[in-house]
Design a protein around this motif. Structure first.
Motif, mmCIF file in Angstrom:
data_model
loop_
_atom_site.group_PDB
_atom_site.id
_atom_site.type_symbol
_atom_site.label_atom_id
_atom_site.label_comp_id
_atom_site.label_asym_id
_atom_site.label_seq_id
_atom_site.Cartn_x
_atom_site.Cartn_y
_atom_site.Cartn_z
ATOM 1 N N ILE A 130 63.339 60.663 50.979
ATOM 2 C CA ILE A 130 62.380 61.768 51.059
ATOM 3 C C ILE A 130 63.051 63.034 51.566
ATOM 4 O O ILE A 130 62.863 64.125 51.019
ATOM 5 C CB ILE A 130 61.193 61.386 51.958
ATOM 6 C CG1 ILE A 130 60.349 60.295 51.294
ATOM 7 C CG2 ILE A 130 60.330 62.606 52.274
ATOM 8 C CD1 ILE A 130 59.280 59.712 52.182
ATOM 9 N N MET A 131 63.839 62.912 52.634
ATOM 10 C CA MET A 131 64.514 64.084 53.190
ATOM 11 C C MET A 131 65.458 64.698 52.170
ATOM 12 O O MET A 131 65.480 65.924 51.975
ATOM 13 C CB MET A 131 65.273 63.703 54.461
ATOM 14 C CG MET A 131 66.012 64.860 55.119
ATOM 15 S SD MET A 131 64.919 66.216 55.674
ATOM 16 C CE MET A 131 64.269 65.493 57.192
ATOM 17 N N LYS A 168 62.861 57.102 54.131
ATOM 18 C CA LYS A 168 62.901 58.362 54.865
ATOM 19 C C LYS A 168 64.082 59.219 54.400
ATOM 20 O O LYS A 168 63.955 60.431 54.211
ATOM 21 C CB LYS A 168 63.001 58.095 56.367
ATOM 22 C CG LYS A 168 61.723 57.564 57.010
ATOM 23 C CD LYS A 168 61.972 57.263 58.485
ATOM 24 C CE LYS A 168 60.733 56.737 59.170
ATOM 25 N NZ LYS A 168 59.728 57.796 59.399
ATOM 26 N N ASN A 169 65.236 58.587 54.230
ATOM 27 C CA ASN A 169 66.418 59.316 53.771
ATOM 28 C C ASN A 169 66.212 59.877 52.364
ATOM 29 O O ASN A 169 66.625 61.002 52.059
ATOM 30 C CB ASN A 169 67.646 58.408 53.786
ATOM 31 C CG ASN A 169 68.114 58.099 55.195
ATOM 32 O OD1 ASN A 169 67.790 58.809 56.139
ATOM 33 N ND2 ASN A 169 68.870 57.022 55.346
ATOM 34 N N VAL A 220 55.911 64.241 53.184
ATOM 35 C CA VAL A 220 56.191 64.453 54.603
ATOM 36 C C VAL A 220 55.402 63.458 55.444
ATOM 37 O O VAL A 220 55.899 62.940 56.448
ATOM 38 C CB VAL A 220 55.860 65.898 55.021
ATOM 39 C CG1 VAL A 220 56.097 66.092 56.512
ATOM 40 C CG2 VAL A 220 56.716 66.880 54.234
ATOM 41 N N THR A 262 60.616 67.618 59.732
ATOM 42 C CA THR A 262 60.421 66.798 60.933
ATOM 43 C C THR A 262 59.253 67.272 61.786
ATOM 44 O O THR A 262 58.692 66.490 62.560
ATOM 45 C CB THR A 262 61.695 66.777 61.793
ATOM 46 O OG1 THR A 262 61.995 68.119 62.242
ATOM 47 C CG2 THR A 262 62.876 66.231 61.001
ATOM 48 N N SER A 321 57.318 53.383 57.201
ATOM 49 C CA SER A 321 58.311 53.712 56.178
ATOM 50 C C SER A 321 59.698 53.312 56.660
ATOM 51 O O SER A 321 60.076 53.579 57.800
ATOM 52 C CB SER A 321 58.280 55.215 55.863
ATOM 53 O OG SER A 321 57.028 55.598 55.345
ATOM 54 N N TYR A 378 57.222 60.370 55.348
ATOM 55 C CA TYR A 378 58.422 60.487 56.184
ATOM 56 C C TYR A 378 58.092 60.175 57.636
ATOM 57 O O TYR A 378 58.868 59.528 58.335
ATOM 58 C CB TYR A 378 59.004 61.896 56.054
ATOM 59 C CG TYR A 378 60.239 62.120 56.901
ATOM 60 C CD1 TYR A 378 61.501 61.793 56.422
ATOM 61 C CD2 TYR A 378 60.136 62.652 58.188
ATOM 62 C CE1 TYR A 378 62.632 61.984 57.193
ATOM 63 C CE2 TYR A 378 61.263 62.849 58.967
ATOM 64 C CZ TYR A 378 62.509 62.511 58.470
ATOM 65 O OH TYR A 378 63.623 62.696 59.243
ATOM 66 N N HIS A 379 56.930 60.636 58.085
ATOM 67 C CA HIS A 379 56.533 60.424 59.479
ATOM 68 C C HIS A 379 55.865 59.073 59.720
ATOM 69 O O HIS A 379 55.678 58.693 60.873
ATOM 70 C CB HIS A 379 55.576 61.543 59.919
ATOM 71 C CG HIS A 379 56.239 62.867 60.092
ATOM 72 N ND1 HIS A 379 57.031 63.174 61.172
ATOM 73 C CD2 HIS A 379 56.261 63.983 59.304
ATOM 74 C CE1 HIS A 379 57.493 64.405 61.073
ATOM 75 N NE2 HIS A 379 57.042 64.915 59.934
#
Length: 207
Positions: A29-30, A26-27, A13, A71, A21, A16-17
């Protein structure tokens, strides 16, 4: 491709933030976290019953809550990510069943107000619309009508799925990402958005 299983959820996470990155990471990781926590969403949703809906509606609510957990999680401020995600999912499932239980007619069972007050750390649908940069045809289209009256009319026309698609789109998600969260095909998301655009056109033509 990065082996995401080598990282803790908290580390993922944080990545992701991380502004450094790239979008592809990011995609990844999500998608990874949504897949990892989907069994939890299924388990928690089984404990609830949605009046006027079915179990898939609750699963979609839970997956949206899971996306929002990623998020909104702040490493060091919040507890473990798994605990935070569980709390977010449970809270949204409880809210969904309360809304369904309190509202007796079919429309209110299937749609949540687009202009309802936002939570302390969230934006209402209307506020999200106001923050859009009118550079895409869809975004420019939504900003043509006066917001309050426009959304009061639009909410009466949207189905539950259409509302979810629109809300996630306004959060900046692509059709593919929305499809992943709602467990739908990208084509079904595109079809839903075409219906949303058509209903927006209908609302506009009523002026």
């Amino acid at each position: 491709m990065v082996d995401l299983s080598l990282y803790t959820d908290e580390e993922l996470v944080e990545k992701y933030h991380d502004s450094d990155s790239d979008k592809e990471l990011k995609n990844q990781i999500m998608t990874y976290l949504l897949e990892k926590y989907k069994p939890l969403v299924l388990k928690l949703s089984n404990a609830f019953y949605l009046i006027g809906g079915d179990q898939n509606d609750l699963i979609q609510e839970g997956m949206i809550a899971m996306y929002q957990a990623v998020t909104k999680y702040v490493a060091g401020k919040n507890t473990k990510f798994s605990t935070f995600a569980t709390m977010c999912i449970n809270r949204d499932l409880i809210d969904a069943t309360k809304r369904a239980g309190a509202d007796k007619n079919r429309f209110l069972n299937e749609a949540v107000s687009l202009t309802s007050d936002a939570d302390e750390d969230e934006f209402s649908m209307e506020e999200k619309i106001g923050k859009l940069d009118a550079t895409m045809p869809e975004e420019a289209f939504f900003q043509q009508a006066e917001k309050k009256l426009f959304f009061e009319r639009l909410e009466k026309k949207l189905s539950r799925l259409e509302r979810q698609v629109l809300e996630l789109f306004l959060d900046g998600m692509s059709y593919t990402e929305i499809a992943k969260v709602l467990d739908k095909t990208p084509k079904s998301i595109d079809n839903a958005f075409q219906r949303i655009r058509q209903k927006c056109t209908e609302v506009k033509s009523e002026d």
